[in-house]
Design a protein around this motif. Structure first.
Motif, PDB file in Angstrom:
ATOM      1  N   GLY A   1       0.830  -1.196   0.000  1.00 21.44           N
ATOM      2  CA  GLY A   1       0.000   0.000   0.000  1.00 21.44           C
ATOM      3  C   GLY A   1       0.862   1.242   0.000  1.00 21.44           C
ATOM      4  O   GLY A   1       1.993   1.238  -0.492  1.00 21.44           O
ATOM      5  N   THR A   2       0.328   2.306   0.594  1.00 19.63           N
ATOM      6  CA  THR A   2       1.012   3.591   0.603  1.00 19.63           C
ATOM      7  C   THR A   2       1.302   4.027   2.028  1.00 19.63           C
ATOM      8  O   THR A   2       0.426   3.942   2.901  1.00 19.63           O
ATOM      9  N   VAL A   3       2.516   4.484   2.273  1.00 20.90           N
ATOM     10  CA  VAL A   3       2.890   4.979   3.600  1.00 20.90           C
ATOM     11  C   VAL A   3       2.194   6.316   3.839  1.00 20.90           C
ATOM     12  O   VAL A   3       2.317   7.247   3.041  1.00 20.90           O
TER      13      VAL A   3
ATOM     14  N   ARG B   1       4.806   4.039  -2.308  1.00 16.46           N
ATOM     15  CA  ARG B   1       4.153   2.740  -2.417  1.00 16.46           C
ATOM     16  C   ARG B   1       5.154   1.669  -1.992  1.00 16.46           C
ATOM     17  O   ARG B   1       6.301   1.656  -2.462  1.00 16.46           O
ATOM     18  N   VAL B   2       4.708   0.780  -1.109  1.00 19.92           N
ATOM     19  CA  VAL B   2       5.641  -0.169  -0.514  1.00 19.92           C
ATOM     20  C   VAL B   2       4.992  -1.541  -0.357  1.00 19.92           C
ATOM     21  O   VAL B   2       3.768  -1.691  -0.331  1.00 19.92           O
TER      22      VAL B   2
ATOM     23  N   ILE C   1       8.157  -0.456  -3.917  1.00 19.24           N
ATOM     24  CA  ILE C   1       7.769  -1.247  -5.077  1.00 19.24           C
ATOM     25  C   ILE C   1       7.719  -0.341  -6.306  1.00 19.24           C
ATOM     26  O   ILE C   1       7.407   0.843  -6.204  1.00 19.24           O
ATOM     27  N   PRO C   2       8.052  -0.894  -7.469  1.00 21.36           N
ATOM     28  CA  PRO C   2       8.048  -0.067  -8.680  1.00 21.36           C
ATOM     29  C   PRO C   2       6.664   0.509  -8.965  1.00 21.36           C
ATOM     30  O   PRO C   2       5.634  -0.089  -8.653  1.00 21.36           O
ATOM     31  N   ARG C   3       6.656   1.673  -9.563  1.00 19.19           N
ATOM     32  CA  ARG C   3       5.395   2.356  -9.890  1.00 19.19           C
ATOM     33  C   ARG C   3       4.510   1.489 -10.756  1.00 19.19           C
ATOM     34  O   ARG C   3       3.286   1.519 -10.660  1.00 19.19           O
TER      35      ARG C   3
END
Length: 320
Positions: free
Chosen positions: A68-70, A85-86, A110-112
């Motif tokens: 998800g997103t931090v 995004r991780v 993680i890559p876009r």
């Protein structure tokens, strides 16, 4: 926030969706707004009580990896993480939630171009698959059998072995349809769960990567070539018989080896390097992420029913 707890161990009916306070990141942690949560075999083993001796108690929240997103960081964590995004490893639990507070040491960008669902499908299983093959001292040109190949661990092991130049990648699985899907991912021979069913398959293998264990594990020692190595990376079939090693001892002159493997023994930096490499491979299409189905977080019990029924090929992903 919503979370899924195990209220009673046993069937999926013992799982419940509850409201709990949203966490705040402590020192060394980041807070992730989850977009995808991986449903893994270890979650099933914890829920059904097979790992009760490890101290899990009622109220446990399963789930070991999220993406998800931090949205926030602890007081001593670089704020550059906010908005990224991780993928993150939550350990033996804590993932079936809308927001997860996770140690920053267990977080990977993680890559876009990689979806959150693909990140939790490739995430930890490809790391285990990579290092399990290394643990078995696999080399290009050798033959490999993946026992129990239809789940995330097996699928990624098949792909990595094929990419690394295995002469043969045989698989055991429960149906011809699954076998054909595994062929598309790099398998060269499809066997039934007993290790039979393909007259053209090799009779012996240099390496067996076993996801199943269980009562029939000893019979697969007979499928190892001289100097063959078996590495067990899962217990989906339960533990093997207490005397399983006697079968191997009976083949003493063939110099067989057996080992277990857990990624817990691999340094974090090595895991991170492999994960970054495989995330990039997934973006390039060199590694296929197999998502069986995406279900709402509220349907976690249904996801476990599908796992118990053996319906899943790849990984089920929960979406908050």
């Amino acid at each position: 926030m919503k979370a899924v707890q195990i209220r009673s161990f046993g069937s999926p009916d013992g799982m419940a969706v509850v409201d709990v306070p949203a966490p705040a990141p402590a020192a060394g942690q980041v807070l992730i707004a989850n977009e995808a949560i991986g449903v893994g075999g270890v979650d099933v083993l914890i829920r059904n009580g097979a790992l009760a001796s490890y101290g899990f108690t009622e109220g446990h929240v399963p789930g070991s990896e999220v993406a998800g997103t931090v949205t926030a960081v602890g007081p001593d964590v670089d704020p550059v993480w906010v908005g990224r995004r991780v993928w993150a490893f939550t350990g033996t639990g804590g993932g079936y939630v809308e927001q997860a507070a996770v140690s920053v040491a267990q977080v990977r960008p993680i890559p876009r171009e990689l979806s959150a669902a693909d990140a939790v499908t490739v995430g930890s299983s490809v790391v285990v698959a990579h290092f399990a093959l290394a643990h078995a001292h696999f080399a290009a040109g050798e033959s490999v059998l993946v026992r129990g190949a239809a789940g995330g661990l097996g699928i990624n092991t098949v792909q990595l072995a094929a990419r690394a130049g295995a002469a043969t990648v045989a698989v055991t699985t429960s149906s011809a349809e699954r076998g054909e899907r595994l062929r598309a991912l790099g398998a060269t021979h499809v066997l039934d769960r007993s290790g039979k069913g393909d007259a053209d398959a090799p009779s012996h293998y240099d390496v067996i990567v076993d996801v199943v264990a269980g009562p029939y594990l000893p019979s697969f020692f007979d499928r190892l070539a001289p100097n063959g190595r078996m590495v067990t990376i899962g217990l989906l079939g339960g533990p093997p018989p207490a005397d399983f090693g006697m079968t191997m001892m009976g083949a003493f002159q063939r110099s067989l080896s057996f080992a277990t493997f857990s990624a817990d023994t691999v340094p974090a930096a090595d895991q991170q390097a492999v994960q970054a490499e495989q995330f990039a491979a997934a973006v390039r299409g060199e590694l296929v992420s197999v998502v069986h189905e995406a279900l709402p977080l509220e349907d976690a019990a249904q996801a476990h029913r599908k796992m118990d029924a053996g319906e899943v090929f790849g990984r089920i992903v929960l979406t908050p």
